[in-house]
Structures are given as structure tokens and as C-alpha cells.
Design an enzyme around this catalytic site. Structure first.
Site, PDB file in Angstrom:
ATOM      1  N   LYS A  44       5.966   4.225   2.474  1.00 41.24           N
ATOM      2  CA  LYS A  44       5.558   4.691   3.783  1.00 41.24           C
ATOM      3  C   LYS A  44       6.625   5.315   4.423  1.00 41.24           C
ATOM      4  CE  LYS A  44       1.418   1.485   4.097  1.00 41.24           C
ATOM      5  NZ  LYS A  44       0.885   0.568   4.764  1.00 41.24           N
ATOM      6  N   ALA A  57       7.778  -9.285  10.596  1.00 37.66           N
ATOM      7  CA  ALA A  57       8.649  -8.289  11.154  1.00 37.66           C
ATOM      8  C   ALA A  57       8.679  -7.048  10.050  1.00 37.66           C
ATOM      9  CB  ALA A  57       9.932  -8.813  11.457  1.00 37.66           C
ATOM     10  N   GLY A  58       7.553  -7.081   9.093  1.00 38.51           N
ATOM     11  CA  GLY A  58       7.699  -5.840   8.406  1.00 38.51           C
ATOM     12  C   GLY A  58       6.943  -4.677   8.761  1.00 38.51           C
ATOM     13  N   PRO A  61      15.050 -14.256  12.282  1.00 32.99           N
ATOM     14  CA  PRO A  61      14.905 -13.852  13.510  1.00 32.99           C
ATOM     15  C   PRO A  61      15.755 -12.260  13.681  1.00 32.99           C
ATOM     16  CG  PRO A  61      15.640 -16.122  13.557  1.00 32.99           C
ATOM     17  CD  PRO A  61      15.705 -15.675  12.166  1.00 32.99           C
ATOM     18  N   ASP A 100      -2.791   2.656  10.052  1.00 31.75           N
ATOM     19  CA  ASP A 100      -2.748   1.150  10.061  1.00 31.75           C
ATOM     20  C   ASP A 100      -2.748   0.587  11.516  1.00 31.75           C
ATOM     21  OD1 ASP A 100      -2.388   0.950   7.506  1.00 31.75           O
ATOM     22  OD2 ASP A 100      -0.029   1.064   7.252  1.00 31.75           O
ATOM     23  N   ASN A 108       1.066   6.575   6.512  1.00 35.92           N
ATOM     24  CA  ASN A 108       0.380   6.057   5.646  1.00 35.92           C
ATOM     25  C   ASN A 108      -0.675   7.078   5.110  1.00 35.92           C
ATOM     26  OD1 ASN A 108      -1.159   5.689   7.480  1.00 35.92           O
ATOM     27  ND2 ASN A 108      -2.517   4.053   6.889  1.00 35.92           N
ATOM     28  N   SER A 156      -9.001   2.104  -2.538  1.00 37.36           N
ATOM     29  CA  SER A 156      -9.206   3.318  -1.676  1.00 37.36           C
ATOM     30  C   SER A 156      -9.874   4.463  -2.690  1.00 37.36           C
ATOM     31  CB  SER A 156      -7.839   4.029  -1.287  1.00 37.36           C
ATOM     32  OG  SER A 156      -7.420   3.306  -0.071  1.00 37.36           O
TER      33      SER A 156
END
Ligand code: NAP
Length: 460
Positions: free
Chosen positions: A267, A324-325, A349, A303, A288, A220
Site C-alpha cells: 500500500k 497504529a497501523g 505508544p 479504505d 489501495n 475482491s
């Protein structure tokens, strides 16, 4: 130097602008009055006879003809709608956003002769237009004031104090002192220090940073430094790699930092420092991007835009998200926004179930994947990253009608994408997510839209 006032109708730009010009010994220009003089008719007559687009064209011409120095300029409420206008207004200027509560604005403009912009009632229009333009005003502004709570004289003296503070550069020196204790190496903070604390004061458009732990390898700083240069933004973008979020937030507040890119692991923790959080960021549960306006921080999430944009135009269908994050949450939100029916498949799961509960989608383990009932695949796991390699799906698991978006961006061409290309799928690289999330961040930071191709070129 110029001082440019932006903000909605009724925020006091013309009255405060004229008083400020007098106090600073500057000339006062009002772009609405310039348009009326150039067109030889009133703004309501331009709207009625030639339409809003003719007014916008004349407004852009007025903005471009503003003198570069010794001027206080008041602009129309919609001047910020064009990134080109914002770029022209910001060149060599300090921009001040004059705001007020919607009820105050509605009361002040009740008898205005300005043409309506929507079919809504007066009060509803004031609320809707202000809300829609708020991110643009905040991005385009170097300083923000609530004129509902101040007299005209107080507003003028606040703006003059801000101009002085920016000329002194004291706040920058405080930030450099903080950077010295972070993980930045000595060469880098010395160079950053030089860029931050110039003899003539703080950069006109302020300071920006990526914050994270670690974030030393973030691209960035390189990207925004190049974008600022290309778009005429006199700002400095640095990095703050430090594990103590409280200390970072205290330092950036003291230094008057304007914008932050937020990365791992902050975040969700940064949400407690936001005075306002966009609906998208609330739904995703992660911020973010932070933009400061006056004393308040607004938290946003770009994002999901980075995932939505490359997929825009894809016909609604069945989408599968692996992982799943945080990236998976942004992906589910983007896919649902595009009208897709989403299934989250994850190694554990339980975590997939938790996302499914938040977003009302299907979930399962990896073995629930069915290629025949899938149109779009998003990989939101680190599988395929440089050093790890591998792919959750082999060529035999893919079909030619699939669109495959791998969020992993190092390497740009992962094994999953190579497999997908071999089968004839439409492939989207993880770098595209970075490009579009950065494009939206640039707009939120500065009010200026950067071309996606320019961002791709800078990133190489
Ligand atoms: P995260 O919060 O750590 O989540 C990672 C997810 O991947 C978890 O659900 C985890 O499953 C799963 N996972 C990890 N290793 C796995 C393996 N070997 N096999 C199967 N599943 C595995 O990470 P994140 O922030 O969501 O980021 C995920 C990835 O997205 C990153 O690694 C990065 O490559 C990419 N990303 C790209 C961009 C971009 O700009 N392109 C931006 C952000 C992220 P468990 O729940 O079972 O642990």
C-alpha cells in the site's frame, strides 16, 4: 460496437467524434444536439427556462436512445455525473475520455454560449469542474487522450489504434503468461486465461486485479466479477499474488490493466508507481486503489471512505482508535473528516505518537482509555480475528452511548461487538468497511456506483 466520447467542454468531442465516425464508417450522434432537437430549444434556453435538472433528465433520455451499434457518440461534459448514464453509455461500447489541460480548455471555450455551472469566473469554473469530474471521467473511460497535445487527425488515429488493440487480445495473453509464474494454481490461471483471452479479443472494458503478497484469499475477485456482471461491465478481475512489486507493475502496464486493488504489503510502495496521488491518499500515506488512464496511474485510498461512510451522521464527539497501523491511519483521517476529536491508543505508544504527529491528534497507551470521555471506538488492531479471539475491551469498559466499529471482519461478529451489544452500544461490523471501500473502488474503476445492499448480498 459503439465508441462513446466523454470529457469536459472544449475537449474536442464533437469535432473529433465526427471525424472518427467518418473514418470508421459509423454514424455520428451528439447527445447535446439530440437534447436540443427533442426539446425544441437551445441548451442555454433549457437551463434558463427549466433549470439544469430538466436538462439532465433530457440528456439521460438521449443517452438511453443512442443506437447500440455502428455509432460514435459525443456526450455533454456532465453526462458522467450520473452512474446510470455511465452504465447506459458503457453497455457494448468502448468509452474514450478526451481531456486537455485546464488552460487549453478555458481558451477553447472562452466564447462558448453554454450556460455557466458555477458563480466562478470562466477560468476558475473550467478548473473546478474539470477537477471535480476527473475521477468520474477516468473511471468511465477505457482509453484516455490528451487532445491539447494532438491534432484532430492524430486523436482519431490513436482511437482507431486502441480499438484494434482491444480487438486483438495480444496484451491479455502477455498477462496470462505472467500469471502462470505467480502463486495462482493451475486451474485458476487456466480459467482466468480463458476469460481474459477470448477468441474475439480482450474484454471490452479491460482487465482489473487485486495485487498483494499474499492475496490468494481476497474476496475482491468474487465481488467485482459479480458487480461487473450486474452492472453490464465487460471486464475481467483477477488476482496477482506475487512478492515482486516491480515485476507486477511491469506486467500490468504491458497488459494495459485498467484498475488495481492494492493490499498488504504494497500500500505504500505502490505510491512510487503513481503519476498522481489523491490528497486523501497522500495524507493517509497509503494507496489501495490504482486507476490507469492513458499512460498514467492515479493512486487513491478508499479504505478511509469505508470507515467514514458507516459512521456518517454520527454527531461529532470524542473518538478513540485502537492500533497504529495502516487501518488506524485511515480511521483517524475519516474520524477527523467527521469532526471528531481523536485519540490514538496503541500497544507501542511510539507508533501512536508517530500517527498523532501526522494528524495532530492525541495519543497514548491502552491504559489511557477513559470510557466516560469517549463517544466512538474504532478497533484497528487484529485482536478479535478468527483464530486469535479476544477483545481489547470488556463489557465493563463500554457504555450505552458508545458507537463501536470493529474493523476486524472475520468473524463478522467479534467478541468486542458482542460485549458492546450486551451493553446497548451502536455496533458496526468490519464487513461494512469492506462494503463501502469496495463501493468507492467500483466507482473509481468504472464510473458506475454499485448499491451497498447489492455488495452486501454478493458477500453473503
Ligand atoms: P498493521 O499495520 O499490522 O497494524 C496493526 C496494529 O495493531 C498495530 O498498531 C499493532 O500494535 C496492533 N496490534 C497487533 N496485535 C495486537 C495485540 N495483540 N494487542 C494490541 N494491539 C495489537 O495492520 P492494519 O493494516 O492496520 O490492519 C489492522 C486490522 O484492521 C487488521 O488486522 C484487520 O483486522 C483490520 N482491517 C479491516 C479492513 C476491512 O475492510 N474491514 C481493512 C483493513 C484492515 P503495535 O504497533 O504495537 O505492533
Amino acid at each position: 460496437m459503439r465508441v462513446v466520447l466523454i470529457g469536459p467542454r472544449g475537449s474536442g468531442k464533437t469535432t473529433i467524434g465526427a471525424l472518427l465516425a467518418e473514418a470508421m464508417g459509423y454514424r455520428f450522434c451528439d447527445t447535446d444536439a439530440m437534447v436540443e432537437a427533442a426539446e425544441g430549444m437551445s441548451i442555454p434556453a433549457i437551463f434558463a427556462e427549466r433549470g439544469e435538472s430538466a436538462f439532465r433528465t433530457a440528456e439521460t433520455a438521449a443517452i438511453r436512445s443512442l443506437p447500440p451499434d455502428g455509432v460514435v457518440a459525443a456526450t455533454g461534459g456532465g453526462a458522467v455525473l450520473s452512474g446510470g448514464n455511465v452504465q447506459a453509455l458503457r453497455a457494448g461500447s468502448l468509452t474514450v475520455f478526451l481531456d486537455a489541460d485546464a488552460a487549453v480548455l478555458a481558451a477553447r471555450t472562452y466564447r462558448s454560449t453554454r450556460p455557466p455551472l458555477t458563480g466562478l469566473s470562466h477560468t476558475e469554473e473550467v478548473i473546478a469542474v474539470r477537477n471535480a469530474r476527473l475521477p468520474l471521467y477516468r473511471g468511465a473511460a477505457d482509453f484516455c487522450i490528451d487532445t491539447g497535445a494532438l491534432s484532430h487527425a492524430e486523436a482519431v488515429s490513436r482511437i482507431q489504434a486502441f480499438v484494434k488493440e482491444r480487438e486483438s487480445g495480444a496484451a491479455c495473453r502477455a498477462l496470462v503468461a505472467f500469471l502462470q509464474q505467480t502463486r495462482m494454481d493451475r486451474n485458476e490461471w487456466e480459467m482466468t486465461g480463458e476469460r481474459l483471452c477470448r477468441v474475439e479479443g480482450m474484454p471490452l472494458h479491460g482487465l482489473f486485479a487485486v495485487i498483494g503478497s499474499p492475496c490468494l484469499h481476497s474476496r475482491s475477485p468474487e465481488l467485482f466479477t459479480a458487480l461487473f456482471a450486474a452492472c453490464g461491465v465487460d471486464g475481467v478481475y483477477t488476482r496477482i499474488d506475487w512478492p515482486d512489486l516491480g515485476a507486477i507493475m511491469a506486467a500490468v502496464r504491458a497488459a494495459g490493466v485498467k484498475g488495481l486493488s492494492v493490499t498488504i504489503p504494497f500500500k505504500s510502495d505502490v505510491m512510487q508507481y503513481c503519476d498522481e496521488i489523491t490528497a486523501d491518499a497522500c495524507a493517509i500515506g497509503a494507496v489501495n486503489t490504482m486507476v490507469r488512464c492513458g499512460d498514467g496511474w492515479t493512486g487513491a485510498n478508499t479504505d478511509w471512505t469505508g470507515i467514514r461512510q458507516p459512521l456518517a451522521g454520527t454527531p461529532p464527539g470524542d473518538a478513540v482508535v485502537f492500533g497504529a497501523g495502516g487501518a488506524a491511519r485511515a480511521a483517524v483521517y475519516a474520524l477527523q473528516d467527521l469532526g471528531m476529536a481523536v485519540t490514538v491508543l496503541n500497544r507501542s505508544p511510539d507508533r501512536a505518537r508517530s500517527i498523532a504527529r501526522s494528524f495532530g491528534c492525541e495519543y497514548g497507551a491502552h491504559d489511557a482509555y477513559n470510557p466516560e470521555r469517549t463517544d466512538v471506538i474504532v478497533n484497528a488492531t487484529p485482536v478479535g480475528m478468527e483464530g486469535r479471539g479476544g477483545s481489547l475491551l470488556a463489557a465493563g469498559d463500554l457504555r450505552a452511548h458508545h458507537t463501536v466499529f470493529d474493523l476486524v471482519y472475520t468473524p463478522p461478529e467479534t467478541l468486542l461487538l458482542r460485549n458492546a451489544r450486551a451493553v446497548g452500544c451502536r455496533c458496526i461490523r468490519g464487513t461494512e468497511m469492506f462494503v463501502y471501500q469496495a463501493q468507492e473502488q467500483m466507482r473509481l474503476f468504472t464510473g458506475i456506483g454499485a448499491d451497498a445492499d447489492m455488495i452486501r448480498e454478493i458477500l453473503g
